[in-house]
Design an enzyme around this catalytic site. Structure first.
Site, PDB file in Angstrom:
ATOM      1  N   GLU A  19       2.279   0.659  -4.350  1.00 38.18           N
ATOM      2  CA  GLU A  19       1.696   0.526  -3.012  1.00 38.18           C
ATOM      3  C   GLU A  19       2.440  -0.536  -2.214  1.00 38.18           C
ATOM      4  OE1 GLU A  19      -0.166   2.987  -1.482  1.00 38.18           O
ATOM      5  OE2 GLU A  19      -1.587   2.695  -3.104  1.00 38.18           O
ATOM      6  N   ASP A  22       7.246   1.370  -0.353  1.00 38.87           N
ATOM      7  CA  ASP A  22       8.139   2.339   0.285  1.00 38.87           C
ATOM      8  C   ASP A  22       8.973   1.701   1.387  1.00 38.87           C
ATOM      9  OD1 ASP A  22       5.829   2.043   1.846  1.00 38.87           O
ATOM     10  OD2 ASP A  22       5.745   4.153   2.438  1.00 38.87           O
ATOM     11  N   GLY A 110      -9.165   8.416   7.204  1.00 42.37           N
ATOM     12  CA  GLY A 110      -9.354   7.008   6.876  1.00 42.37           C
ATOM     13  C   GLY A 110      -9.705   6.742   5.440  1.00 42.37           C
ATOM     14  N   GLY A 112      -7.601   6.880   2.844  1.00 40.98           N
ATOM     15  CA  GLY A 112      -6.472   6.445   2.042  1.00 40.98           C
ATOM     16  C   GLY A 112      -5.802   7.573   1.298  1.00 40.98           C
ATOM     17  N   LEU A 113      -6.163   8.835   1.608  1.00 40.63           N
ATOM     18  CA  LEU A 113      -5.559  10.003   0.958  1.00 40.63           C
ATOM     19  C   LEU A 113      -4.517  10.659   1.847  1.00 40.63           C
ATOM     20  CD1 LEU A 113      -8.726  11.574  -0.699  1.00 40.63           C
ATOM     21  CD2 LEU A 113      -7.113   9.933  -1.648  1.00 40.63           C
ATOM     22  N   SER A 114      -4.157   9.992   2.909  1.00 47.22           N
ATOM     23  CA  SER A 114      -3.068  10.403   3.792  1.00 47.22           C
ATOM     24  C   SER A 114      -3.349  11.685   4.554  1.00 47.22           C
ATOM     25  CB  SER A 114      -1.768  10.551   2.999  1.00 47.22           C
ATOM     26  OG  SER A 114      -0.661  10.587   3.861  1.00 47.22           O
ATOM     27  N   SER A 115      -4.474  11.719   5.246  1.00 48.92           N
ATOM     28  CA  SER A 115      -4.763  12.851   6.123  1.00 48.92           C
ATOM     29  C   SER A 115      -3.774  12.920   7.270  1.00 48.92           C
ATOM     30  CB  SER A 115      -6.196  12.733   6.668  1.00 48.92           C
ATOM     31  OG  SER A 115      -6.367  11.525   7.405  1.00 48.92           O
ATOM     32  N   ASP A 171       4.026   8.841   2.109  1.00 50.80           N
ATOM     33  CA  ASP A 171       3.013   9.871   2.295  1.00 50.80           C
ATOM     34  C   ASP A 171       3.644  11.228   2.602  1.00 50.80           C
ATOM     35  OD1 ASP A 171       1.322   7.752   1.981  1.00 50.80           O
ATOM     36  OD2 ASP A 171       0.752   7.629   4.091  1.00 50.80           O
ATOM     37  N   TYR A 221      -2.131  -3.657   8.331  1.00 56.01           N
ATOM     38  CA  TYR A 221      -0.952  -3.002   7.753  1.00 56.01           C
ATOM     39  C   TYR A 221       0.318  -3.444   8.469  1.00 56.01           C
ATOM     40  CZ  TYR A 221       2.091   0.783   6.098  1.00 56.01           C
ATOM     41  OH  TYR A 221       3.116   1.496   5.546  1.00 56.01           O
TER      42      TYR A 221
END
Length: 360
Positions: A19, A22, A110, A112-115, A171, A221
């Site tokens: 995490e 990248d 929102g 954290g699963l990268s929608s 992502d 972030y």
């Protein structure tokens, strides 16, 4: 003449380990999940070239947007992604045409699963395919081959320039290159992607919603990215992953903490790859715990709601648990042994296929 149609699906992702590495030229180990975003597109009659318009409908939100291809203007929320993808595809030379879009998905926003990456990738694939179909046979028709790394870079520009989130490529690459029963070891210094078997054999990976939404652009972030950039400048390197442990130890606070997290997380990715190759899931649990502690104590992106969710999974018997995504909310990833049932309000996730076109 019947309208041309296209349809694309792009999955969300779970990042097993790695995490905030990248954009620091490091390593990550994500996998695509079954949940994602579907974009259905069809040409609108009489609408071609830059005179055309895009009509977009977000079915789950019951919201719509409309704009011209000639000059997509900035917008907020999901509209920023649609307008940004259209603008960046045009700049990159992909053929575009007036289109009607229907967007639907089952990745919680929102979480954290990268929608957001799933939305960008699905839009890119559907619009590029539609533009290619509509331009065939025309004298001015253009066909631009889809290179998936280029699509990932394009989507990252949408996040950076249209949405205002300074994300890396993790992502998008996970969504584009995912495969069933496979994690992806991504080296962000080279963009080399190595498939790693993810054999669960009765073990379960689950997601628990912390109940706290996060948004990259409005969270800390971007601040963390700026701190990492300042640390690179002081170290005289292009990315934090190039820094030595000795040099990092000399950095002022909190830059030292941020850099130590990156170096430690890169090491955990290498250890996780080795564990997966020997199907040692118990070690993965230990690494999940260590990753969370580093994100909490060194990168400082946890919240009370996140900590409560992690504690809940651990008290339920998880072999390991950590926050996933950019932090400051979102979801928690937990690993459960075959004989330990996870809490009933968790979502089981398994590695699934990457983004692809669907039949229309």
């Amino acid at each position: 003449m019947a309208p041309e149609r296209s349809c694309a699906f792009a999955p969300g992702r779970v990042n097993l380990i790695g995490e905030h590495t990248d954009y620091n030229g490091g390593l990550a180990l994500p996998f695509a999940i079954a949940q994602g975003v579907t974009v259905r597109a069809e040409t609108t009659r009489g609408d071609s070239g830059l005179a055309g318009t895009i009509e977009a409908h977000a079915r789950d939100l019951q919201e719509s947007d409309e704009f011209t291809l000639a000059e997509p203007s900035p917008a907020d929320g999901w509209r920023a992604f649609v307008r940004g993808v259209v603008a960046e595809l045009g700049r990159a030379g992909y053929p575009l045409c007036g289109a009607r879009l229907e967007i639907s998905g089952d990745v919680p926003q929102g979480s954290g699963l990268s929608s957001s990456a799933a939305l960008e990738v699905a839009l890119c694939l559907a619009l590029a395919e539609l533009g290619s179909k509509s331009s065939e046979g025309r004298e001015d028709g253009r066909h631009v081959a889809l290179d998936r790394r280029d699509i990932a870079r394009l989507c990252a520009r949408v996040e950076n320039e249209w949405v205002g989130a300074h994300t890396g490529l993790l992502d998008q690459l996970a969504s584009l290159f995912g495969a069933p029963d496979t994690a992806l070891r991504i080296d962000f210094a080279t963009l080399e992607i190595e498939p790693v078997p993810l054999v669960l054999d009765g073990w379960r990976l689950v997601i628990l919603d912390s109940g706290e939404r996060h948004a990259h652009a409005s969270s800390g972030y971007n601040e963390r990215r700026e701190e990492c950039a300042r640390a690179c400048m002081l170290l005289g390197v292009d990315s934090l992953s190039e820094g030595s442990a000795h040099a990092v130890a000399q950095l002022p606070e909190p830059l030292r903490l941020r850099a130590e997290h990156v170096l430690g997380e890169n090491r955990r990715v290498r250890e996780a790859v080795a564990a997966l190759r020997t199907e040692d899931l118990a070690t993965i649990g230990v690494l999940l715990d260590a990753s969370h502690e580093s994100l909490r104590d060194l990168f400082e992106i946890s919240t009370p709601a996140v900590e409560a969710a992690v504690a809940r999974l651990r008290s339920a018997g998880a072999a390991g648990a950590r926050m996933v995504g950019g932090g400051f909310g979102g979801s928690i990833l937990g690993l459960f042994a075959p004989d330990v049932p996870p809490p009933p309000d968790t979502l089981e996730v398994r590695p699934g296929p990457g983004a692809h076109l669907l039949e229309t």
